[in-house]
Each structure stands twice: as C-alpha cells, then as structure tokens.
Design a protein around this motif. Structure first.
Motif, PDB file in Angstrom:
ATOM      1  N   THR A  66       0.825  -1.206   0.000  1.00 38.38           N
ATOM      2  CA  THR A  66       0.000   0.000   0.000  1.00 38.38           C
ATOM      3  C   THR A  66       0.860   1.256   0.000  1.00 38.38           C
ATOM      4  O   THR A  66       0.615   2.206  -0.755  1.00 38.38           O
ATOM      5  N   GLU A 103     -14.407   1.893   9.758  1.00 39.06           N
ATOM      6  CA  GLU A 103     -13.281   2.777   9.467  1.00 39.06           C
ATOM      7  C   GLU A 103     -12.647   2.482   8.114  1.00 39.06           C
ATOM      8  O   GLU A 103     -12.152   3.383   7.443  1.00 39.06           O
ATOM      9  N   GLY A 104     -12.637   1.196   7.710  1.00 39.99           N
ATOM     10  CA  GLY A 104     -12.020   0.843   6.435  1.00 39.99           C
ATOM     11  C   GLY A 104     -12.711   1.507   5.260  1.00 39.99           C
ATOM     12  O   GLY A 104     -12.078   2.146   4.418  1.00 39.99           O
ATOM     13  N   MET A 105     -14.031   1.353   5.188  1.00 37.67           N
ATOM     14  CA  MET A 105     -14.785   1.973   4.101  1.00 37.67           C
ATOM     15  C   MET A 105     -14.777   3.488   4.222  1.00 37.67           C
ATOM     16  O   MET A 105     -14.803   4.206   3.210  1.00 37.67           O
ATOM     17  N   THR A 106     -14.694   3.998   5.444  1.00 33.90           N
ATOM     18  CA  THR A 106     -14.591   5.449   5.629  1.00 33.90           C
ATOM     19  C   THR A 106     -13.318   5.979   4.986  1.00 33.90           C
ATOM     20  O   THR A 106     -13.322   7.035   4.340  1.00 33.90           O
ATOM     21  N   VAL A 131     -11.737   4.683   2.455  1.00 34.08           N
ATOM     22  CA  VAL A 131     -11.896   4.611   0.998  1.00 34.08           C
ATOM     23  C   VAL A 131     -12.713   5.796   0.490  1.00 34.08           C
ATOM     24  O   VAL A 131     -12.326   6.499  -0.447  1.00 34.08           O
ATOM     25  N   ALA A 165      -7.425   2.722  -0.845  1.00 27.52           N
ATOM     26  CA  ALA A 165      -8.487   1.710  -0.872  1.00 27.52           C
ATOM     27  C   ALA A 165      -7.956   0.286  -0.788  1.00 27.52           C
ATOM     28  O   ALA A 165      -8.714  -0.638  -0.459  1.00 27.52           O
ATOM     29  N   GLU A 213      -8.605  -2.146   2.310  1.00 27.26           N
ATOM     30  CA  GLU A 213     -10.017  -2.516   2.435  1.00 27.26           C
ATOM     31  C   GLU A 213     -10.438  -3.468   1.321  1.00 27.26           C
ATOM     32  O   GLU A 213     -11.196  -4.418   1.561  1.00 27.26           O
ATOM     33  N   LYS A 242      -9.090  -6.899   2.128  1.00 28.40           N
ATOM     34  CA  LYS A 242      -9.859  -7.468   3.231  1.00 28.40           C
ATOM     35  C   LYS A 242     -11.185  -8.037   2.728  1.00 28.40           C
ATOM     36  O   LYS A 242     -11.596  -9.135   3.119  1.00 28.40           O
ATOM     37  N   ARG A 243     -11.860  -7.302   1.826  1.00 27.51           N
ATOM     38  CA  ARG A 243     -13.160  -7.769   1.325  1.00 27.51           C
ATOM     39  C   ARG A 243     -13.016  -8.956   0.382  1.00 27.51           C
ATOM     40  O   ARG A 243     -13.897  -9.803   0.297  1.00 27.51           O
ATOM     41  N   ARG A 255     -12.278 -12.041   2.703  1.00 29.10           N
ATOM     42  CA  ARG A 255     -13.336 -12.417   3.643  1.00 29.10           C
ATOM     43  C   ARG A 255     -14.154 -13.622   3.161  1.00 29.10           C
ATOM     44  O   ARG A 255     -14.367 -14.562   3.944  1.00 29.10           O
TER      45      ARG A 255
END
Length: 323
Positions: free
Chosen positions: A146, A260-263, A265, A302, A305, A308-309, A312
């Motif tokens: 990242t 927080e992750g999507m925030t 992004v 991004a 996140e 992570k998605r 999952r």
C-alpha cells in the motif's frame, strides 16, 4: 446507502476548502483572519446544533407525556453533564485540527492547491508509521505494498517526472507535510477523547478548543475593525460550513455504520475533488500524468479494504468447511 453517502459528502466538503482559501487570499485576507472566521462560524453552527438537539429531545418528551405514554428510561434519564476536566480534554483534542488548518492554509501561499492537498494526503502513511511505533509492531506485507502504491502515486501526481524538483517552493512543501503530521495526530487522539459523549457535544467542544487556540495565536481583530462585515464573512461562513461543521456531523452519522475501512476509501474522494476544483476554478494545470497519480493514491488508500473484502469470502468458506 445513506450512510455511505453521508461519509462521501463529508469528504467532498473537505475537498472544497482549499479552493475557497485561495480565493480568500486573492481578496487580500490573511491566514489568521481566514482560519479564525472559519472556526468562529463552525463554533456557532456546532453549538446551534447542540441547542437544536436538546430542544428536539425536550419537545419529544413533552409530546409523549401529553399523549399519556411513558418515555423510555433512556429518554427520561438526562444526558450526564460533562465535567470541566472532560471539556478541557475535548478542547485540547480539537487543537490539532486547528493546527492542521493553519499549516495547510499556509502552504497554499507557496504551492499550488493541487500539490498542497496531495501533501496533506501523506497522513495515510504517516498515520501507519505512528501506529506502528505506538504498538511497537512492524507493518505487514499488505501495508508495505500500500505504501509503495501511495509513494508512486504521489510521485506522479506531484508532477516530479514532468517538471523536476526545481518548481517546488520548499517552504510550502514543508508546511504541507507538517499539516499531514498534524492531521495524523488529530485522527490518532480525537477518537480517544471522551468517546461516550454525544457527537454534537464532542464536536462543539473540540471546535471551541480549536477556535480559542487560533484566537490566542492570531487575536481576532477582524471582529472589531469591520473586516468581518465584508467578504470575510462570506469566506468564513463557507469554510465554517464545509470545513468545521458539516464533515464532523456527516462522519458521525455514517462512520459507525460503515466502519473505518470503508470510511478511509470514501474519504479519499477529497483528493480528486480538490484537484478538479484546482483545475476548473483556479485554472491550475493538471496533466494526464498527474491525474494518473491521483488515481494511484486513491487506489493505495483503498487497497487494504479491497484486499480485506476479497479475503473475507475465502476465510468464511474455509471456516464453514472446517466446521
């Protein structure tokens, strides 16, 4: 969807600020006048929201009592009053955002808007570094990838490949990087300051602390010399609305529901908005290579996140198979 939209709008509000500041400088206003009028307006709006929230709650309780219903125990129990120690903690937690504004707005005096916002966005890796030092834990491989993407995007978006380093005013660059450090400290400490308080009360005391800090550094002479009744009132109102008031409220609504992750992004949308306004409103040259760098920076924000998605469903499948 409404919570996603709330955070997105909050980030867009932040992206508008630098263009308004540059316009205010063009009218001859100084740093202390710009930041002071912004925080004064934001403080008035924040305390207005607190008052509106209290009146709305009282009206709701009266309506329930008059209709013969019994209010819930949560509504009947008044919110605990903050102690002065808690108020001072919140006010202290609000000073980093005031410092960020001072450093960021000062950098706009020396470097283009598009570069200033890019330097502010270095808070992404600075925050990771601070977290790693605080936890005494080395960042994982995903974070190193990242950071590589972020540095590559910053290199392109800053226009270093096209114009080299000679065009940069290093005073502005230093102020921009310091604003990123200050913003990282704000993110690090703000969430830990009296977390159980209602968001409206938290933001109002934090903005008050930031305003008093700025007024100590830059005494608000604009309140008595008549400047406030000119265009400064318009600039202060816009900056207070889009900087000090709306984003904290919108984030308080959306962040608890999307994480927080999507925030992070959605918060990255601040960068393209600021760069686009720099090009359209301020007529700064932004090349295709620089836009490619902006896209890379957003991808870098991004990436954790997204990974992570992606991982999952695989992790859930393995857990269900083992069960």
């Amino acid at each position: 969807m409404k919570y996603l939209l709330s955070v997105l709008l909050g980030a867009i509000c932040y992206g508008i600020l630098s263009t308004i500041v540059v316009k205010a400088y063009g009218e001859g206003y100084q740093l202390g006048e710009v930041v002071g009028s912004q925080l004064l307006t934001g403080c008035i709006l924040a305390w207005g929201l607190v008052l509106f929230t209290k009146l709305r709650q009282k009206r709701k309780q009266r309506n329930e009592q008059s209709s013969g219903g019994s209010a819930s125990s949560e509504q009947q129990t008044p919110s605990p009053r903050l102690t002065w120690k808690q108020r001072l903690i919140l006010m202290a937690a609000g000073t980093p955002t005031a410092i960020t504004g001072l450093l960021y707005y000062q950098s706009l005096r020396y470097i283009p808007n598009s570069l200033a916002i890019l330097l502010l966005f270095q808070f992404t890796w600075i925050g990771v570094l601070m977290h790693a030092i605080g936890q005494k834990k080395r960042p994982d491989g995903i974070m190193f990838v990242t950071l590589a993407v972020l540095f590559g995007g910053t290199f392109l978006a800053a226009g270093i490949m096209e114009e080299g380093l000679s065009r940069f005013n290093w005073i502005g660059v230093i102020f921009g990087l310091l604003s990123a450090v200050s913003y990282s400290l704000f993110i690090l400490f703000s969430g830990k300051a009296v977390p159980g308080v209602h968001p409206a009360n938290r933001s109002s005391w934090m903005i008050t602390g930031g305003m008093l800090f700025v007024f100590i550094l830059f005494p608000p002479t604009f309140l008595i010399n008549g400047l406030i009744w000119g265009d400064l009132m318009m600039f202060g109102a816009l900056l207070g609305l889009f900087g000090a008031f709306l984003p904290p409220v919108l984030f308080a609504v959306g962040v608890p529901h999307i994480g927080e992750g999507m925030t992070g992004v959605l918060g990255a949308s601040e960068l393209p908005v600021a760069v686009m306004l720099s090009s359209v409103v301020l007529h700064e040259h932004v090349s295709f290579m620089q836009w490619a760098g902006v896209v890379l920076v957003i991808l870098g924000v991004a990436l954790p996140e997204l990974i992570k998605r992606i991982n999952r469903p695989t992790r859930d499948y393995l857990q269900s198979s083992s069960a």
